[in-house]
Design a protein around this motif. Structure first.
Motif, mmCIF file in Angstrom:
data_model
loop_
_atom_site.group_PDB
_atom_site.id
_atom_site.type_symbol
_atom_site.label_atom_id
_atom_site.label_comp_id
_atom_site.label_asym_id
_atom_site.label_seq_id
_atom_site.Cartn_x
_atom_site.Cartn_y
_atom_site.Cartn_z
ATOM 1 N N ASP A 460 0.864 -1.186 0.000
ATOM 2 C CA ASP A 460 0.000 0.000 0.000
ATOM 3 C C ASP A 460 0.894 1.227 0.000
ATOM 4 O OD1 ASP A 460 -2.037 1.802 0.180
ATOM 5 O OD2 ASP A 460 -2.457 1.439 2.307
ATOM 6 N N THR A 461 1.433 1.553 -1.170
ATOM 7 C CA THR A 461 2.381 2.660 -1.324
ATOM 8 C C THR A 461 2.021 3.466 -2.562
ATOM 9 O OG1 THR A 461 3.918 1.462 -2.773
ATOM 10 C CG2 THR A 461 4.210 1.167 -0.384
ATOM 11 N N PRO A 462 2.654 4.628 -2.759
ATOM 12 C CA PRO A 462 2.536 5.314 -4.045
ATOM 13 C C PRO A 462 3.077 4.418 -5.168
ATOM 14 C CG PRO A 462 3.455 6.784 -2.388
ATOM 15 C CD PRO A 462 3.423 5.412 -1.773
ATOM 16 N N LYS A 463 2.740 4.780 -6.390
ATOM 17 C CA LYS A 463 3.165 4.003 -7.546
ATOM 18 C C LYS A 463 4.691 3.923 -7.627
ATOM 19 C CE LYS A 463 -0.993 3.405 -9.371
ATOM 20 N NZ LYS A 463 -1.623 2.077 -9.526
ATOM 21 N N MET A 464 5.185 2.740 -8.019
ATOM 22 C CA MET A 464 6.605 2.511 -8.229
ATOM 23 C C MET A 464 6.821 2.081 -9.674
ATOM 24 S SD MET A 464 7.665 0.406 -4.786
ATOM 25 C CE MET A 464 6.395 -0.826 -5.029
ATOM 26 N N LEU A 465 7.944 2.485 -10.258
ATOM 27 C CA LEU A 465 8.264 2.135 -11.637
ATOM 28 C C LEU A 465 9.219 0.944 -11.662
ATOM 29 C CD1 LEU A 465 8.095 2.697 -14.664
ATOM 30 C CD2 LEU A 465 9.959 4.351 -14.392
ATOM 31 N N LEU A 466 8.821 -0.143 -12.345
ATOM 32 C CA LEU A 466 9.640 -1.350 -12.498
ATOM 33 C C LEU A 466 10.035 -1.495 -13.955
ATOM 34 C CD1 LEU A 466 8.129 -1.819 -9.770
ATOM 35 C CD2 LEU A 466 8.104 -4.249 -10.319
ATOM 36 N N VAL A 467 11.341 -1.583 -14.215
ATOM 37 C CA VAL A 467 11.859 -1.724 -15.578
ATOM 38 C C VAL A 467 12.408 -3.130 -15.765
ATOM 39 C CG1 VAL A 467 13.467 -0.848 -17.307
ATOM 40 C CG2 VAL A 467 12.479 0.715 -15.603
ATOM 41 N N GLY A 468 11.896 -3.835 -16.767
ATOM 42 C CA GLY A 468 12.410 -5.159 -17.110
ATOM 43 C C GLY A 468 12.913 -5.173 -18.537
ATOM 44 N N THR A 469 14.075 -5.791 -18.751
ATOM 45 C CA THR A 469 14.682 -5.868 -20.080
ATOM 46 C C THR A 469 14.520 -7.270 -20.636
ATOM 47 O OG1 THR A 469 16.283 -4.127 -19.573
ATOM 48 C CG2 THR A 469 16.840 -5.618 -21.380
ATOM 49 N N ARG A 470 14.005 -7.369 -21.852
ATOM 50 C CA ARG A 470 13.678 -8.669 -22.447
ATOM 51 C C ARG A 470 14.888 -9.584 -22.580
ATOM 52 N NH1 ARG A 470 8.188 -10.236 -23.460
ATOM 53 N NH2 ARG A 470 6.986 -8.311 -23.234
ATOM 54 N N GLY A 471 16.050 -9.020 -22.927
ATOM 55 C CA GLY A 471 17.238 -9.842 -23.127
ATOM 56 C C GLY A 471 18.183 -9.836 -21.945
ATOM 57 N N ASP A 472 17.671 -9.554 -20.742
ATOM 58 C CA ASP A 472 18.521 -9.460 -19.554
ATOM 59 C C ASP A 472 19.024 -10.847 -19.152
ATOM 60 O OD1 ASP A 472 19.544 -9.077 -16.894
ATOM 61 O OD2 ASP A 472 18.316 -7.277 -16.724
ATOM 62 N N PRO A 473 20.360 -11.046 -19.093
ATOM 63 C CA PRO A 473 20.906 -12.363 -18.742
ATOM 64 C C PRO A 473 20.960 -12.617 -17.243
ATOM 65 C CG PRO A 473 22.706 -10.861 -19.181
ATOM 66 C CD PRO A 473 21.423 -10.088 -19.433
ATOM 67 N N ALA A 474 20.726 -11.599 -16.417
ATOM 68 C CA ALA A 474 20.898 -11.741 -14.975
ATOM 69 C C ALA A 474 19.575 -11.725 -14.226
ATOM 70 C CB ALA A 474 21.806 -10.629 -14.451
ATOM 71 N N THR A 475 18.705 -10.805 -14.585
ATOM 72 C CA THR A 475 17.381 -10.717 -13.959
ATOM 73 C C THR A 475 16.349 -10.826 -15.082
ATOM 74 O OG1 THR A 475 17.597 -8.300 -14.046
ATOM 75 C CG2 THR A 475 18.101 -9.368 -11.955
ATOM 76 N N PRO A 476 15.907 -12.027 -15.398
ATOM 77 C CA PRO A 476 15.028 -12.246 -16.549
ATOM 78 C C PRO A 476 13.748 -11.415 -16.480
ATOM 79 C CG PRO A 476 15.845 -14.333 -15.675
ATOM 80 C CD PRO A 476 16.240 -13.276 -14.700
ATOM 81 N N TYR A 477 13.232 -11.071 -17.632
ATOM 82 C CA TYR A 477 12.040 -10.226 -17.709
ATOM 83 C C TYR A 477 10.873 -10.820 -16.927
ATOM 84 C CZ TYR A 477 8.207 -7.492 -19.605
ATOM 85 O OH TYR A 477 7.097 -6.679 -19.722
#
Length: 538
Positions: A460-477
């Motif tokens: 229950d917080t203000p909006k947060m922005l999450l960025v995911g990269t499709r070709g990320d080798p470390a933190t998959p999308y």
């Protein structure tokens, strides 16, 4: 995510290019807030900012420190000093934005020193601040000792799994050595503790709300902070989103799959160039990489530093080279050196160890190690040249194990190892064995907290922005999508259709949208995207 340790301690690691024991906090333990009277002596302190001293420090970068409790459950029983750095905002800044570059184990001070120019747009409104988390860099750095670190790296390099009982015995010895060399901070350096430090920084910096940009592991830290202090969340942006729920075995499996996908994307790019050492057929190139790894495991190549370069070393080096598309030309040339001349120097230079936002500095050339310096973790800020050489892998192990509640008994690990190896090698014939070793990483250490799995959800917080990269080798999308669903309606996802680990440093579109959010509160629509940007071969 659970980063894989560097495989060769005798090669100097460059923590800033990649970039406290164990928190036994129950799920029901309440967070200690900054308004607690026991913390008043910490919240009333003032930071003295001075010009940073050290190798290649920018002249306009300022350094300071903050004192925090060793144990927030007993604030009067010991303290730690944490190193901070900042770029002053222009004009009259309205507050601070704090950065964490990932790891865990990466130095925020060095990250800001060497990559801070990426964030100068934020100084229009903010002081841009980063820090060395507890147990990291100059902030009471942990260490396992030279011998134990070498032992841990050898046990978990994936080269030989024929003696599981012996591997587990050695890891128990490593855990004991880490406790001996690190001192009391080791029991208090999980992400739950670091999030409390983050809130204390916010208070001392004079901000009513936390404005924050976290990369990779830094997204885990941001999410934990939001769960602990929902009423103090300002503008939080998380890039390269970590998993909050998966056990180590699943994290490693997903990471192997993500690295395999990134490798295939790299090979598709490479084979379009006549200079590609694998030729011009992408499918044949994939098999050549598998054959090369297997060949080096069977017949390692001697190096200038007295060790033999194996196939698992190569897997680790390739994995690091995939973290940023800007590194692909360098990786291509390094692989050509290896295949054409048997020269390992290029691929050795990619062995950095840690999962962080890629910082735009050159890949280092290996140099001989100086003698390590042992530093007691209860000292004040240590000098830059006194940080133990194994601090990055030691901190990485400490934090990841502190955040993980699973401790399967030795009998279960031994029983499951063959099945897991088949699954990992099916996920990636190149990275499978290399990644599998991390399921053993926390053996011999106390059980970590279940707070992250059990409590970091439905925020229950203000909006947060999450960025995911499709070709990320470390933190998959897929982790971005899963974490957004877990956090609830507060999470807004930006889909970066590009390559590499995180999007801020490689995509002008991502950087613009993140900056617009942090500066002006302007959020993209949930599920909107930034396309892959045009690139040029280096």
């Amino acid at each position: 995510m659970l980063a894989k340790l560097s495989v060769r301690p005798s090669v100097r690691r460059c923590a800033v290019t990649a970039a406290a024991g164990l928190a036994l906090l129950g799920a029901g333990l309440p967070a200690v807030g900054a308004e607690d009277p026991d913390l008043r002596r910490f919240t009333d302190q003032k930071i003295k900012w001075v010009a940073c001293k050290g190798t290649d420090m920018p002249k306009d970068l300022q350094c300071g420190k903050i004192t925090v409790p060793l144990d927030y459950a007993a604030p009067d029983k010991g303290t730690l000093d944490l190193a901070l750095a900042r770029y002053r905002g222009t004009g009259d800044p309205r507050g601070s934005v704090l950065l964490n570059f990932g790891g865990p184990g990466g130095s925020g001070v060095l990250g800001l020193a060497h990559g801070g120019k990426e964030f100068m747009g934020l100084t229009d409104e903010y002081d841009v601040v980063s820090f060395d988390p507890r147990g990291v860099g100059r902030s009471a750095p942990v260490s396992c000792g030279e011998d134990a670190t070498s032992q841990a790296l050898e046990v978990t390099d994936g080269e030989d799994m024929s003696d599981p009982a012996g591997m587990l015995r050695q890891l128990r010895e490593v855990a004991a050595a880490c406790a001996e060399h690190s001192g009391p901070v080791l029991r208090h350096m999980g992400t739950v503790d670091v999030a409390r430090d983050l809130d204390l920084m916010r208070e001392v910096l004079g901000d009513d709300k936390l404005n924050y940009l976290g990369f990779s592991y830094g997204t885990r830290l941001g999410a934990v902070y939001a769960a602990q202090f929902p009423d103090r969340v300002g503008r939080l942006a998380l890039d390269g989103v970590d998993t909050l729920t998966e056990p180590l075995t699943e994290q490693g499996l997903v990471s192997a799959e993500g690295q395999q996908k990134a490798l295939e994307n790299f090979l598709a790019w490479c084979t379009e160039d006549i200079a590609c050492p694998f030729g011009q057929d992408a499918r044949a190139a994939r098999q050549q990489v598998v054959d090369l790894v297997e060949s080096l495991d069977e017949n390692p190549v001697p190096t200038d530093f007295g060790f033999e370069f194996t196939g698992q070393d190569l897997a680790g080096a390739i994995g690091q080279g995939l973290y940023s598309k800007e590194l692909w030309p360098l990786l291509q040339r390094a692989l050509a050196q290896l295949m054409e001349d048997g020269d390992t120097r290029g691929v050795e230079a990619f062995a950095t160890g840690g999962v962080t936002m890629p910082i735009p500095v050159p890949v280092p050339v290996p140099v001989p190690e100086p003698e390590p310096v042992t530093v007691r973790s209860d000292d004040p800020l240590v000098d830059e040249d006194e940080v133990p050489l194994d601090n990055l892998p030691a901190a990485l192990m400490a934090v990841n194990c502190a955040d993980d509640p699973d401790r399967p008994p030795a009998e279960q690990v031994t029983r499951d190892l063959a099945r897991l190896r088949d699954a990992y090698e099916q996920a990636s014939p190149v990275f499978g064995r290399y990644r599998l070793a991390q399921v053993l990483l926390c053996h011999g250490r106390p059980k970590g907290t279940d707070y992250i799995r059990e409590r970091v959800k439905d925020l229950d917080t203000p909006k947060m922005l999450l960025v995911g990269t499709r070709g990320d080798p470390a933190t998959p999308y897929e982790w971005t999508v899963q974490t957004a669903e877990r956090l609830g309606s507060a999470a807004v996802v930006l889909d970066h259709r590009g390559e590499g680990h995180t999007g801020y440093g490689s995509s002008k579109c991502v950087q613009r949208k993140v900056d617009d959010f942090l500066l002006y509160g302007s959020l993209p629509k949930h599920g909107s995207s930034c396309g892959a940007e045009e690139d040029e071969r280096g």
